[in-house]
Design a protein around this motif. Sequence first.
Motif, PDB file in Angstrom:
ATOM      1  N   LEU A   1     -17.152 -41.485  -6.782  1.00 26.92           N
ATOM      2  CA  LEU A   1     -17.953 -40.409  -6.541  1.00 26.92           C
ATOM      3  C   LEU A   1     -17.643 -39.332  -7.548  1.00 26.92           C
ATOM      4  O   LEU A   1     -18.550 -38.530  -7.702  1.00 26.92           O
ATOM      5  CB  LEU A   1     -18.087 -40.165  -5.253  1.00 26.92           C
ATOM      6  CG  LEU A   1     -18.717 -41.008  -4.170  1.00 26.92           C
ATOM      7  CD1 LEU A   1     -18.112 -40.449  -2.599  1.00 26.92           C
ATOM      8  CD2 LEU A   1     -20.065 -40.780  -4.091  1.00 26.92           C
ATOM      9  N   VAL A   2     -16.366 -39.212  -7.688  1.00 24.11           N
ATOM     10  CA  VAL A   2     -16.069 -38.237  -8.793  1.00 24.11           C
ATOM     11  C   VAL A   2     -16.396 -38.548 -10.361  1.00 24.11           C
ATOM     12  O   VAL A   2     -16.826 -37.890 -11.100  1.00 24.11           O
ATOM     13  CB  VAL A   2     -14.589 -37.829  -8.740  1.00 24.11           C
ATOM     14  CG1 VAL A   2     -14.063 -36.994 -10.062  1.00 24.11           C
ATOM     15  CG2 VAL A   2     -14.101 -37.481  -7.453  1.00 24.11           C
ATOM     16  N   THR A   3     -15.966 -39.888 -10.598  1.00 28.46           N
ATOM     17  CA  THR A   3     -16.240 -40.337 -11.999  1.00 28.46           C
ATOM     18  C   THR A   3     -17.703 -40.382 -12.248  1.00 28.46           C
ATOM     19  O   THR A   3     -17.942 -40.061 -13.298  1.00 28.46           O
ATOM     20  CB  THR A   3     -15.683 -41.747 -12.194  1.00 28.46           C
ATOM     21  OG1 THR A   3     -14.315 -41.874 -11.590  1.00 28.46           O
ATOM     22  CG2 THR A   3     -15.784 -41.934 -13.583  1.00 28.46           C
ATOM     23  N   TYR A   4     -18.577 -40.834 -11.610  1.00 29.54           N
ATOM     24  CA  TYR A   4     -20.110 -40.845 -11.656  1.00 29.54           C
ATOM     25  C   TYR A   4     -20.747 -39.867 -10.692  1.00 29.54           C
ATOM     26  O   TYR A   4     -21.285 -40.191  -9.658  1.00 29.54           O
ATOM     27  CB  TYR A   4     -20.412 -42.140 -11.413  1.00 29.54           C
ATOM     28  CG  TYR A   4     -19.716 -43.376 -12.396  1.00 29.54           C
ATOM     29  CD1 TYR A   4     -20.127 -43.255 -13.723  1.00 29.54           C
ATOM     30  CD2 TYR A   4     -18.746 -43.848 -11.922  1.00 29.54           C
ATOM     31  CE1 TYR A   4     -19.398 -44.224 -14.440  1.00 29.54           C
ATOM     32  CE2 TYR A   4     -17.963 -44.842 -12.486  1.00 29.54           C
ATOM     33  CZ  TYR A   4     -18.329 -45.089 -14.032  1.00 29.54           C
ATOM     34  OH  TYR A   4     -17.542 -45.939 -14.789  1.00 29.54           O
ATOM     35  N   PRO A   5     -21.019 -38.656 -11.141  1.00 32.13           N
ATOM     36  CA  PRO A   5     -21.404 -37.632 -10.182  1.00 32.13           C
ATOM     37  C   PRO A   5     -22.945 -37.713  -9.888  1.00 32.13           C
ATOM     38  O   PRO A   5     -23.318 -37.001  -9.240  1.00 32.13           O
ATOM     39  CB  PRO A   5     -21.068 -36.264 -11.083  1.00 32.13           C
ATOM     40  CG  PRO A   5     -20.738 -36.595 -12.505  1.00 32.13           C
ATOM     41  CD  PRO A   5     -20.402 -38.280 -12.624  1.00 32.13           C
ATOM     42  N   ASN A   6     -23.590 -38.528 -10.917  1.00 36.50           N
ATOM     43  CA  ASN A   6     -25.085 -38.655 -10.508  1.00 36.50           C
ATOM     44  C   ASN A   6     -25.484 -39.792  -9.750  1.00 36.50           C
ATOM     45  O   ASN A   6     -26.608 -40.055  -9.169  1.00 36.50           O
ATOM     46  CB  ASN A   6     -25.855 -38.767 -11.944  1.00 36.50           C
ATOM     47  CG  ASN A   6     -25.637 -37.499 -12.714  1.00 36.50           C
ATOM     48  OD1 ASN A   6     -25.714 -36.476 -12.304  1.00 36.50           O
ATOM     49  ND2 ASN A   6     -25.365 -37.614 -14.037  1.00 36.50           N
ATOM     50  N   ALA A   7     -24.303 -40.993  -9.651  1.00 38.29           N
ATOM     51  CA  ALA A   7     -24.663 -42.280  -9.138  1.00 38.29           C
ATOM     52  C   ALA A   7     -24.473 -42.221  -7.591  1.00 38.29           C
ATOM     53  O   ALA A   7     -24.185 -41.341  -6.991  1.00 38.29           O
ATOM     54  CB  ALA A   7     -23.709 -43.108  -9.832  1.00 38.29           C
TER      55      ALA A   7
ATOM     56  N   ALA B   1     -18.814 -46.659 -17.433  1.00 34.36           N
ATOM     57  CA  ALA B   1     -20.212 -47.004 -17.500  1.00 34.36           C
ATOM     58  C   ALA B   1     -21.172 -45.855 -18.056  1.00 34.36           C
ATOM     59  O   ALA B   1     -20.954 -44.712 -17.952  1.00 34.36           O
ATOM     60  CB  ALA B   1     -20.704 -47.652 -16.026  1.00 34.36           C
ATOM     61  N   ASN B   2     -21.991 -46.285 -18.573  1.00 30.34           N
ATOM     62  CA  ASN B   2     -23.087 -45.633 -19.139  1.00 30.34           C
ATOM     63  C   ASN B   2     -24.092 -44.960 -18.169  1.00 30.34           C
ATOM     64  O   ASN B   2     -25.076 -45.454 -17.875  1.00 30.34           O
ATOM     65  CB  ASN B   2     -24.035 -46.264 -20.248  1.00 30.34           C
ATOM     66  CG  ASN B   2     -24.851 -45.339 -20.962  1.00 30.34           C
ATOM     67  OD1 ASN B   2     -24.686 -44.054 -20.823  1.00 30.34           O
ATOM     68  ND2 ASN B   2     -25.834 -45.803 -21.705  1.00 30.34           N
ATOM     69  N   ASP B   3     -23.752 -44.006 -17.360  1.00 34.34           N
ATOM     70  CA  ASP B   3     -24.571 -43.010 -16.353  1.00 34.34           C
ATOM     71  C   ASP B   3     -25.380 -44.113 -15.459  1.00 34.34           C
ATOM     72  O   ASP B   3     -26.467 -44.003 -15.587  1.00 34.34           O
ATOM     73  CB  ASP B   3     -25.750 -42.414 -17.365  1.00 34.34           C
ATOM     74  CG  ASP B   3     -26.391 -41.369 -16.138  1.00 34.34           C
ATOM     75  OD1 ASP B   3     -25.703 -41.017 -15.278  1.00 34.34           O
ATOM     76  OD2 ASP B   3     -27.425 -41.057 -16.552  1.00 34.34           O
ATOM     77  N   PRO B   4     -24.503 -44.695 -14.702  1.00 35.89           N
ATOM     78  CA  PRO B   4     -25.260 -46.088 -13.730  1.00 35.89           C
ATOM     79  C   PRO B   4     -25.892 -45.322 -12.662  1.00 35.89           C
ATOM     80  O   PRO B   4     -25.717 -44.149 -12.354  1.00 35.89           O
ATOM     81  CB  PRO B   4     -24.172 -46.460 -13.285  1.00 35.89           C
ATOM     82  CG  PRO B   4     -22.777 -45.599 -13.084  1.00 35.89           C
ATOM     83  CD  PRO B   4     -23.010 -44.744 -14.594  1.00 35.89           C
ATOM     84  N   GLN B   5     -27.045 -45.839 -12.182  1.00 39.84           N
ATOM     85  CA  GLN B   5     -27.888 -45.344 -11.043  1.00 39.84           C
ATOM     86  C   GLN B   5     -27.003 -45.573  -9.769  1.00 39.84           C
ATOM     87  O   GLN B   5     -26.941 -44.726  -8.919  1.00 39.84           O
ATOM     88  CB  GLN B   5     -29.038 -45.828 -11.008  1.00 39.84           C
ATOM     89  CG  GLN B   5     -29.983 -45.259 -11.881  1.00 39.84           C
ATOM     90  CD  GLN B   5     -31.035 -46.233 -12.513  1.00 39.84           C
ATOM     91  OE1 GLN B   5     -31.036 -47.082 -12.975  1.00 39.84           O
ATOM     92  NE2 GLN B   5     -32.321 -45.716 -11.806  1.00 39.84           N
ATOM     93  N   ILE B   6     -26.508 -46.855  -9.703  1.00 39.77           N
ATOM     94  CA  ILE B   6     -25.847 -47.376  -8.582  1.00 39.77           C
ATOM     95  C   ILE B   6     -24.235 -47.843  -8.927  1.00 39.77           C
ATOM     96  O   ILE B   6     -24.302 -48.622  -9.753  1.00 39.77           O
ATOM     97  CB  ILE B   6     -26.467 -48.500  -7.756  1.00 39.77           C
ATOM     98  CG1 ILE B   6     -27.825 -48.052  -7.367  1.00 39.77           C
ATOM     99  CG2 ILE B   6     -25.669 -49.035  -6.649  1.00 39.77           C
ATOM    100  CD1 ILE B   6     -28.783 -49.051  -6.628  1.00 39.77           C
TER     101      ILE B   6
END
Lengths: 366, 366
Positions: free
Chosen positions: B77-83, B54-59
């Motif tokens: 948590l690993v795949t989306y380090p900013n989410a 997904a394109n940099d999701p917030q949640i």
Amino acid sequence: MRIHIIGTGLLGASLGLALSEQDHRVSLEDTSPTAQQLAADLGAGEVMPTGDQANDPQIVVVATPPDVAAPVIASALVTYPNATVTDVASVKTRLLEAVRELVHGSDLDRYIGCHPMAGREKSGAIAARSDLFTARPWVVCSDEDTPSDRLGEVVEMAEATGASVIHLDPRIHDAAVARVSHVPQVISSLVASQLRHAPLEEVALAGQGLRDVTRIAASDPRLWTQILTGNSEEVRSVLVELRTELDDVITALELGAGSTGVLAKAIALGNEGHDRIPGKHGQAPTKYAVVTILVPDTPGTLATLFKDIGDLDINVEDFRMDHAPGQKLGIVDVSVVPATQQELEIGLLSKGWQIPESAIEKEGIA
Amino acid sequence: MRIHIIGTGLLGASLGLALSEQDHRVSLEDTSPTAQQLAADLGAGEVMPTGDQANDPQIVVVATPPDVAAPVIASALVTYPNATVTDVASVKTRLLEAVRELVHGSDLDRYIGCHPMAGREKSGAIAARSDLFTARPWVVCSDEDTPSDRLGEVVEMAEATGASVIHLDPRIHDAAVARVSHVPQVISSLVASQLRHAPLEEVALAGQGLRDVTRIAASDPRLWTQILTGNSEEVRSVLVELRTELDDVITALELGAGSTGVLAKAIALGNEGHDRIPGKHGQAPTKYAVVTILVPDTPGTLATLFKDIGDLDINVEDFRMDHAPGQKLGIVDVSVVPATQQELEIGLLSKGWQIPESAIEKEGIA
């Protein structure tokens, strides 16, 4: 009919009002002259002069507190040798045994125990209503020795109040009320009791399930202590069965994996018992379709909703309103016969109502 | 907001529908390409091309079946380090422990467990509804290490669905649902189970009390086996407390006279617990006045009744319809704030409605 009522509390006075309205001739008797006069003033019947007897009544109804019912019944059988004597106590077996010990064999044929399943939280003649028995079950306990003409009189009187007569053996009655009334009361109280020490933030998660299970936990402790004591053997016997099943569930939860079959079975047996509860109008159990509607919480909204349903000419079998914590929104569940569900949903949606779900059963929500 | 949903079953797809309606940007992912496409076709969000992120999701919301939630959360948590990563599972403590074992310490701060208390008996995206969460509690489990901006995002998302957010510690959540949901379910099933072998003539005496206590006994055994197993310790602990009180009642019934105090206390403690259940709108418990009305069981009658109530400009807080066995008559209980009770009764009587009783509480009827 000429009917004599001994005991002019809530039940006796209500019965007097109901029968007087139907132009039956009612006389009243109570150990308290004040209570007797009050019932008469309210229109429940004629007061008897002190020391007098009623004028050859066809039926004598003993509506005293249950702990004095047996001697009053025995005495009425002697005083009124032609009358059929009945009563209104909520537990039947022990009362019949007590009456049997007090009277001669043939007199017992004139006693027919009854339990009109009506009442209210207030007591005394002042709380009496002529329609207290309307649409409520009225249990009549007779046996093979009961003369059919006497049985017919008691049934006629019960039906004159608007009640639905159900014939049951006293033991079956007591076992039945233990199962369908007394045990549910005890268990509802025990579930509610577990909320006593829970913080309000936890209790705030309560949904309609908890509200339904614990509604009757608001009942009067004094009244229920008398009822449970009077039917202690039958209530105990059902509670012991229930405890065995509870023990199995507790053990299964302790063992964890491998014992999930016990949990599934407990819920499945509950399904089976639930399906035995009869539907409306005393018919066989019916599964209704439930349509859930979101309604704004303002005066008049329910009127509009039910007018819209009425315009569709669909009969509402049941309805309930759910409480939405923290929101000014009501959730209304309307039960209809399944064949009309789709028509109802389409009709309401076309009139702008919000229907978040549409399914035959809304049970089992996590 | 950009929100990515993993698992497009009932809850995931419903969440997607609700957020898409609010113009949030939703992407969908499911191990089943068919389920993923179905949810997208229904309007729950955009499908991700296979293997893509997904394109940099917030949640990121994990809405998979509970038994695979922990590894999917850890992986997200690993795949989306900013989410911020959240989930929708109905039991929280064990899941948090499982996630903690799988991830590094600081990553755990980005996980905020949730339990939206909504659902239905059907499953899969096909059963999804955008208003599934409307007016339902949405529990958010955070702790002192949870960054406030991440918590704010999760709350904003939950509120966008129309749910009411409640903040709770995971352990408190699990204890709370054991007490207000899981134990009432077990006990309702056990009470209903006692009806399995009762003759129908006995079950015919069932009143509204039994119907209320056993309504949720119609729930799905498979669903409830999973829920009870997932929260076995908390459920067991409350059931053991309840069993102790049940044992006391059984012993008191066995002993008879002299132990009535135990019975009275059991019912009184139930009163106490019942009073803690909050009223409507999440307010403190409220005692409503109940007005009981007899209505003919014909289409349109309820509309007329609620129109008449609406004309009096009195708000209905709650209502229920009782089933009168064997009679074509409905008994409707309307709850209003006590100050309006008299006005309502006078108003309805003047319009010809039958009101057999009129009292603040109708509980405790024998």
